[in-house]
Design a protein around this motif. Structure first.
Motif, PDB file in Angstrom:
ATOM      1  N   GLN A  90     -18.324  21.447 -13.807  1.00 25.42           N
ATOM      2  CA  GLN A  90     -19.207  20.889 -14.831  1.00 25.42           C
ATOM      3  C   GLN A  90     -19.144  19.363 -14.918  1.00 25.42           C
ATOM      4  O   GLN A  90     -20.201  18.721 -15.044  1.00 25.42           O
ATOM      5  CB  GLN A  90     -18.891  21.529 -16.185  1.00 25.42           C
ATOM      6  CG  GLN A  90     -19.195  23.017 -16.238  1.00 25.42           C
ATOM      7  CD  GLN A  90     -18.887  23.637 -17.592  1.00 25.42           C
ATOM      8  OE1 GLN A  90     -18.674  22.930 -18.579  1.00 25.42           O
ATOM      9  NE2 GLN A  90     -18.868  24.973 -17.656  1.00 25.42           N
ATOM     10  N   THR A 140     -19.004  29.208 -21.111  1.00 29.52           N
ATOM     11  CA  THR A 140     -18.001  28.227 -20.716  1.00 29.52           C
ATOM     12  C   THR A 140     -18.519  26.793 -20.744  1.00 29.52           C
ATOM     13  O   THR A 140     -17.804  25.886 -20.327  1.00 29.52           O
ATOM     14  CB  THR A 140     -17.501  28.549 -19.295  1.00 29.52           C
ATOM     15  OG1 THR A 140     -18.616  28.554 -18.384  1.00 29.52           O
ATOM     16  CG2 THR A 140     -16.811  29.913 -19.244  1.00 29.52           C
ATOM     17  N   ILE A 141     -19.733  26.562 -21.224  1.00 29.59           N
ATOM     18  CA  ILE A 141     -20.274  25.203 -21.275  1.00 29.59           C
ATOM     19  C   ILE A 141     -19.566  24.441 -22.390  1.00 29.59           C
ATOM     20  O   ILE A 141     -19.540  24.873 -23.548  1.00 29.59           O
ATOM     21  CB  ILE A 141     -21.793  25.231 -21.509  1.00 29.59           C
ATOM     22  CG1 ILE A 141     -22.491  25.959 -20.356  1.00 29.59           C
ATOM     23  CG2 ILE A 141     -22.340  23.826 -21.655  1.00 29.59           C
ATOM     24  CD1 ILE A 141     -22.310  25.301 -19.012  1.00 29.59           C
ATOM     25  N   THR A 142     -18.969  23.300 -22.042  1.00 31.82           N
ATOM     26  CA  THR A 142     -18.212  22.506 -23.014  1.00 31.82           C
ATOM     27  C   THR A 142     -19.153  21.819 -24.001  1.00 31.82           C
ATOM     28  O   THR A 142     -20.338  21.593 -23.699  1.00 31.82           O
ATOM     29  CB  THR A 142     -17.385  21.452 -22.283  1.00 31.82           C
ATOM     30  OG1 THR A 142     -18.280  20.580 -21.553  1.00 31.82           O
ATOM     31  CG2 THR A 142     -16.418  22.117 -21.302  1.00 31.82           C
ATOM     32  N   PRO A 143     -18.667  21.477 -25.185  1.00 30.97           N
ATOM     33  CA  PRO A 143     -19.534  20.789 -26.164  1.00 30.97           C
ATOM     34  C   PRO A 143     -20.061  19.454 -25.651  1.00 30.97           C
ATOM     35  O   PRO A 143     -21.196  19.085 -25.974  1.00 30.97           O
ATOM     36  CB  PRO A 143     -18.607  20.608 -27.369  1.00 30.97           C
ATOM     37  CG  PRO A 143     -17.594  21.705 -27.245  1.00 30.97           C
ATOM     38  CD  PRO A 143     -17.373  21.873 -25.771  1.00 30.97           C
ATOM     39  N   ASP A 144     -19.249  18.712 -24.865  1.00 33.93           N
ATOM     40  CA  ASP A 144     -19.733  17.425 -24.336  1.00 33.93           C
ATOM     41  C   ASP A 144     -20.904  17.632 -23.385  1.00 33.93           C
ATOM     42  O   ASP A 144     -21.914  16.911 -23.451  1.00 33.93           O
ATOM     43  CB  ASP A 144     -18.593  16.700 -23.628  1.00 33.93           C
ATOM     44  CG  ASP A 144     -17.505  16.262 -24.591  1.00 33.93           C
ATOM     45  OD1 ASP A 144     -17.796  16.165 -25.806  1.00 33.93           O
ATOM     46  OD2 ASP A 144     -16.362  16.026 -24.139  1.00 33.93           O
ATOM     47  N   VAL A 192     -22.869  28.048 -24.506  1.00 32.74           N
ATOM     48  CA  VAL A 192     -21.886  27.064 -24.946  1.00 32.74           C
ATOM     49  C   VAL A 192     -20.652  27.798 -25.468  1.00 32.74           C
ATOM     50  O   VAL A 192     -20.739  28.915 -26.001  1.00 32.74           O
ATOM     51  CB  VAL A 192     -22.493  26.146 -26.028  1.00 32.74           C
ATOM     52  CG1 VAL A 192     -21.504  25.072 -26.458  1.00 32.74           C
ATOM     53  CG2 VAL A 192     -23.778  25.514 -25.502  1.00 32.74           C
ATOM     54  N   VAL A 193     -19.513  27.157 -25.323  1.00 33.44           N
ATOM     55  CA  VAL A 193     -18.244  27.742 -25.775  1.00 33.44           C
ATOM     56  C   VAL A 193     -18.309  28.018 -27.279  1.00 33.44           C
ATOM     57  O   VAL A 193     -18.889  27.235 -28.054  1.00 33.44           O
ATOM     58  CB  VAL A 193     -17.076  26.794 -25.437  1.00 33.44           C
ATOM     59  CG1 VAL A 193     -15.763  27.344 -25.993  1.00 33.44           C
ATOM     60  CG2 VAL A 193     -16.978  26.611 -23.940  1.00 33.44           C
ATOM     61  N   ASP A 194     -17.718  29.136 -27.691  1.00 37.11           N
ATOM     62  CA  ASP A 194     -17.569  29.533 -29.096  1.00 37.11           C
ATOM     63  C   ASP A 194     -18.885  29.920 -29.766  1.00 37.11           C
ATOM     64  O   ASP A 194     -18.921  30.091 -30.991  1.00 37.11           O
ATOM     65  CB  ASP A 194     -16.902  28.417 -29.928  1.00 37.11           C
ATOM     66  CG  ASP A 194     -15.476  28.142 -29.443  1.00 37.11           C
ATOM     67  OD1 ASP A 194     -14.871  29.058 -28.860  1.00 37.11           O
ATOM     68  OD2 ASP A 194     -14.997  27.007 -29.651  1.00 37.11           O
ATOM     69  N   GLN A 226     -22.443  16.988 -14.359  1.00 34.25           N
ATOM     70  CA  GLN A 226     -22.960  16.090 -15.394  1.00 34.25           C
ATOM     71  C   GLN A 226     -23.164  14.688 -14.850  1.00 34.25           C
ATOM     72  O   GLN A 226     -24.195  14.055 -15.102  1.00 34.25           O
ATOM     73  CB  GLN A 226     -21.997  16.068 -16.586  1.00 34.25           C
ATOM     74  CG  GLN A 226     -22.449  15.176 -17.724  1.00 34.25           C
ATOM     75  CD  GLN A 226     -21.533  15.287 -18.935  1.00 34.25           C
ATOM     76  OE1 GLN A 226     -20.674  16.177 -19.002  1.00 34.25           O
ATOM     77  NE2 GLN A 226     -21.693  14.380 -19.888  1.00 34.25           N
ATOM     78  N   PRO A 248     -16.022  26.557 -14.252  1.00 34.92           N
ATOM     79  CA  PRO A 248     -16.159  25.441 -15.198  1.00 34.92           C
ATOM     80  C   PRO A 248     -15.671  24.110 -14.642  1.00 34.92           C
ATOM     81  O   PRO A 248     -16.074  23.055 -15.150  1.00 34.92           O
ATOM     82  CB  PRO A 248     -15.310  25.881 -16.396  1.00 34.92           C
ATOM     83  CG  PRO A 248     -15.173  27.370 -16.253  1.00 34.92           C
ATOM     84  CD  PRO A 248     -15.181  27.637 -14.786  1.00 34.92           C
ATOM     85  N   GLU A 249     -14.814  24.131 -13.622  1.00 38.42           N
ATOM     86  CA  GLU A 249     -14.315  22.861 -13.079  1.00 38.42           C
ATOM     87  C   GLU A 249     -15.413  22.042 -12.409  1.00 38.42           C
ATOM     88  O   GLU A 249     -15.243  20.835 -12.158  1.00 38.42           O
ATOM     89  CB  GLU A 249     -13.197  23.140 -12.065  1.00 38.42           C
ATOM     90  CG  GLU A 249     -13.617  23.938 -10.841  1.00 38.42           C
ATOM     91  CD  GLU A 249     -13.562  25.442 -11.063  1.00 38.42           C
ATOM     92  OE1 GLU A 249     -13.728  26.182 -10.074  1.00 38.42           O
ATOM     93  OE2 GLU A 249     -13.364  25.851 -12.227  1.00 38.42           O
TER      94      GLU A 249
END
Length: 552
Positions: A244, A356-360, A338-340, A248, A241-242
């Motif tokens: 990402q 592990t994809i962050t919402p942003d 995406v997370v969650d 972007q 994830p680091e």
């Protein structure tokens, strides 16, 4: 063991030549196959058993013995044909031998695996160019070579083995068309659920490495081609994830540059085609083979990553479209992790990746995907044709169904045959439903409709005077008198109320009837109240009688 001991002419044929002569042994396998006429269309037109009826006449043997002879002598003959210098004659001889083995299999004298062993040995000892020229033979015998094969058993396993061995020998850049023909043949030969043809673990092609020239890491050129690493293996962003934030920023810069070229259009001078420029030493395939097109129509699937071509490539709308397609598919894959978000349900855990994809980043990917699929007339569009945009959406929607199928361990699309007992039971049920049934007591389905349907209708019934004749008021008067007598003995309040309402109704109808017959009854003279009985009691009086109104 010699094939001559097994191939004998029929007795009738022998007697035709010499009635007293004994049956002579047939010639060896080489003489039999060499006696088959050579045909220029041997690659595309297969031999049939009817074509060899003279050679096969009187053929009687056991299957195992025939298979052993063909394995020993047939392979020797195959190797001898492979050394023929004339390519045309070599192909014709080989095709005749393979067709001969296929006919023997269809007649039940050997196994199908023998023909596949011939083909496997042949493809192993021949050059790629010769194999490509020989491949039409396999395509035109597909119905005979690949009929009801199982990838877990022979000869289906043999077919998969020599096709994969041939694919490994092919160049990914120079023989892509031939490789595609082999893959299509395998796809037609086996069902979709065949395990050997599935990427069951969901592994990405990490061997597809794109090499570019050394340059400043912050330059657009390096950042642009670095995206190919993510395109080749998107799971890198899920397991690390680091990476990402950097991804972007890089993707945003590349998309902005591509849109800038879309808005400005191409230059006034015609751009030189990137495919016409010779590649640099860095522009080689993963195995180090230079990209040299075989002819003018050859398409090289590897990117030309020369720095001198980069600006020309950005001006090429087809090149931009290819990058947009890669980006669209990548966004669709990452947005599913995406997370969650709840993981998909399925038994194949190997295709369930970490979320592990962050919402942003998910918001950015969604905006990028919407921008790529936006119509050209809308604001901030990338200029893709509407048909191409619809194709991207169609591919993604269908791929989602394939993912669900693979999550469920790729179940077979073929359903088991219906048992004979169920078929017979279904026939009996159908025959039972076709028979005569007991008539339903209500012809029209309900009692009300049945009564209505039985009611006579027609113009003659309307002319019947009984339908509109006015009854005699005395009939109503008698019915009222009977009802009053019954009313004196009633104790049930509900029944008393119902009887009084019936008396009132009959009295009202009786008065209407008496009024209609006023010529007989001096209605205005004798009736001054509401009692129908008083009307008849007053007929003999000369003066009107005051009738007392009863509370009924």
């Amino acid at each position: 063991m010699d094939l001559g001991a097994l191939l004998n002419e029929s007795s009738s044929s022998s007697q035709a030549h010499s009635p007293s002569a004994s049956v002579s042994p047939s010639p060896p396998l080489a003489d039999i196959v060499n006696s088959i006429p050579l045909r220029l269309d041997s690659l595309t037109v297969p031999l049939e058993s009817a074509d060899l009826r003279v050679i096969l006449n009187g053929f009687v043997s056991e299957s195992t013995a025939t298979t052993q002879i063909l394995e020993l002598e047939g392979k020797k003959l195959l190797y001898s044909y492979a050394t023929i210098e004339n390519d045309t004659e070599r192909v014709q001889r080989v095709c005749n031998l393979l067709d001969f083995a296929l006919i023997l299999y269809e007649l039940g004298h050997c196994e199908l695996r023998l023909t596949h062993e011939y083909i496997e040995d042949l493809l192993d000892i021949q050059t790629i160019d010769w194999c490509q020229s020989f491949w039409p033979y396999i395509l035109h015998r597909e119905n005979r070579l690949a009929k009801n094969l199982d990838g877990q058993k022979r000869p289906g396993r043999d077919l998969i083995r020599y096709c994969n061995a041939l694919l490994r020998r092919l160049s990914k850049t120079q023989n892509s068309s031939f490789a595609g023909q082999i893959l299509i043949f395998l796809a037609n030969a086996f069902p979709l659920s065949e395990r050997s043809g599935l990427n069951h673990r969901g592994e990405f092609d990490t061997d597809n490495i794109t090499i570019w020239e050394a340059d400043d890491e912050g330059s657009l050129y390096s950042r642009f081609w670095s995206l190919q690493r993510i395109f080749a293996d998107p799971t890198t962003l899920l397991t690390k994830p680091e990476l990402q934030p950097e991804f972007q920023d890089t993707l945003k810069a590349v998309m902005d540059e591509l849109r800038r070229h879309t808005s400005t259009g191409t230059t006034s001078q015609p751009a030189k085609s990137p495919a016409s420029v010779m590649p640099t030493p860095a522009e080689t395939s993963a195995v180090g083979t230079p990209i040299e097109p075989e002819d003018e129509t050859t398409f090289a699937p590897k990117w030309l990553t020369s720095k001198s071509l980069f600006e020309l490539q950005l001006q090429d709308p087809l090149f931009r479209r290819a990058i947009y397609a890669q980006t669209y598919f990548l966004c669709d894959f990452l947005l599913a992790h995406v997370v969650d978000t709840p993981p998909p349900t399925g038994t194949n855990k190997s295709v369930i990746y970490p979320r592990t994809i962050t919402p942003d980043l998910a918001k950015f990917l969604k905006a990028t995907q919407d921008t790529i699929s936006r119509p050209p007339s809308s604001r901030a569009a990338v200029g893709l044709e509407p048909a191409f945009s619809r194709s991207l959406k169609s591919v993604v929607s269908r791929d989602a169904n394939w993912q669900v199928w693979k999550l469920n361990n790729s179940p077979s699309f073929e359903k088991p045959a219906v048992p004979t007992s169920e078929i017979e039971q279904a026939k009996r049920e159908i025959d039972g439903r076709r028979g005569m049934k007991r008539a339903y007591r209500f012809n029209m389905g309900t009692p009300a409709l049945s009564r209505l349907s039985s009611t006579p209708t027609g113009i003659e019934l309307l002319r019947n005077k009984q339908r509109y004749a006015i009854p005699d008021p005395k009939v109503y008067c008698e019915e009222i008198s009977e009802a009053r007598e019954v009313l004196t003995n009633m104790t049930d309040p509900d029944l008393v109320k119902e009887t009084k309402e019936g008396i009132a109704s009959k009295e009202w109808r009786g008065l209407r009837a008496a009024r209609a017959q006023s010529t007989r009854y001096d209605f205005a003279r004798y009736f001054t109240g509401r009692s129908l009985e008083a009307l008849f009691d007053a007929e003999s009086e000369t003066e009107p009688k005051k009738i007392k109104t009863e509370n009924i």
